[in-house]
Design a protein around this motif. Sequence first.
Motif, short mmCIF file in Angstrom:
data_model
loop_
_atom_site.label_atom_id
_atom_site.label_comp_id
_atom_site.label_asym_id
_atom_site.label_seq_id
_atom_site.Cartn_x
_atom_site.Cartn_y
_atom_site.Cartn_z
N LYS A 7 2.29 1.24 8.59
CA LYS A 7 1.58 1.30 7.27
C LYS A 7 1.00 0.03 7.08
CE LYS A 7 3.64 1.77 3.27
NZ LYS A 7 4.39 2.33 2.19
N PRO A 8 -0.22 -0.26 6.74
CA PRO A 8 -0.92 -1.43 6.30
C PRO A 8 -0.48 -1.74 4.93
CG PRO A 8 -2.76 0.19 6.85
CD PRO A 8 -1.31 0.76 6.91
N PRO A 9 -0.48 -3.13 4.75
CA PRO A 9 0.09 -3.48 3.49
C PRO A 9 -1.05 -3.08 2.15
CG PRO A 9 -0.98 -5.44 4.68
CD PRO A 9 -0.83 -4.46 5.82
N GLU A 10 -0.54 -2.83 1.29
CA GLU A 10 -1.51 -2.15 0.15
C GLU A 10 -2.11 -3.54 -0.65
OE1 GLU A 10 0.81 0.15 -2.57
OE2 GLU A 10 1.03 1.48 -0.93
N ASP A 12 -4.00 -5.70 -3.57
CA ASP A 12 -3.98 -5.88 -4.93
C ASP A 12 -4.59 -4.79 -5.67
OD1 ASP A 12 -2.20 -8.05 -4.53
OD2 ASP A 12 -3.94 -9.34 -4.99
N ASN A 13 -5.74 -4.37 -5.34
CA ASN A 13 -6.42 -3.41 -6.14
C ASN A 13 -6.66 -1.88 -5.36
OD1 ASN A 13 -8.13 -3.94 -3.91
ND2 ASN A 13 -10.03 -4.38 -5.01
N PHE A 14 -5.42 -1.62 -4.95
CA PHE A 14 -5.20 -0.19 -4.25
C PHE A 14 -5.07 0.75 -5.26
CE2 PHE A 14 -2.06 2.84 -2.75
CZ PHE A 14 -2.58 3.01 -1.52
N LEU A 15 -5.91 2.09 -4.95
CA LEU A 15 -5.91 3.10 -5.73
C LEU A 15 -5.34 4.24 -5.12
CD1 LEU A 15 -9.31 2.78 -7.30
CD2 LEU A 15 -6.99 2.22 -8.58
N ILE A 16 -5.72 4.92 -3.73
CA ILE A 16 -5.15 5.96 -3.31
C ILE A 16 -5.05 5.77 -1.60
CG2 ILE A 16 -5.79 8.18 -2.68
CD1 ILE A 16 -7.77 8.03 -5.11
N ARG A 17 -4.39 6.43 -0.94
CA ARG A 17 -4.60 6.28 0.65
C ARG A 17 -4.67 7.59 1.28
NH1 ARG A 17 -0.53 2.11 2.89
NH2 ARG A 17 -2.30 0.89 2.67
N PHE A 18 -5.69 7.68 2.11
CA PHE A 18 -5.70 8.88 3.02
C PHE A 18 -5.48 8.53 4.45
CE2 PHE A 18 -8.69 9.57 -0.44
CZ PHE A 18 -8.55 10.80 -0.99
N HIS A 19 -5.33 9.58 5.10
CA HIS A 19 -4.95 9.14 6.71
C HIS A 19 -5.80 10.08 7.48
CE1 HIS A 19 -1.45 7.60 4.96
NE2 HIS A 19 -1.24 6.79 5.97
N SER A 20 -6.27 9.32 8.55
CA SER A 20 -7.34 9.81 9.38
C SER A 20 -6.53 10.92 10.44
CB SER A 20 -8.11 9.04 10.26
OG SER A 20 -7.23 8.21 11.19
#
Length: 75
Positions: A7-10, A12-20
């Motif tokens: 998992k890449p680091p999040e 500072d302004n991270f909101l949502i993560r999807f995966h391909s």
Amino acid sequence: MHSPNTKPPEPDNFLIRFHSQTGAAIDVVGTTAYQDSRWLCHGCGARSGLYDLSYTRQSANEHAAACLATYHRLG
């Protein structure tokens, strides 16, 4: 460097993560206000312009469904 299964680091302004389809992360970053969010693909390196969060989320989800790239180091 990350492997496709790490998992890449999040940011500072991270909101949502999807995966391909291959597990690469597509991060939605920015704010929830106005047109101040974008997505960044850790698979192919693609990124969107600045849009409102609703559109950005939909666009990131569509990219995640279509992207076949594995991990790519972003900037």
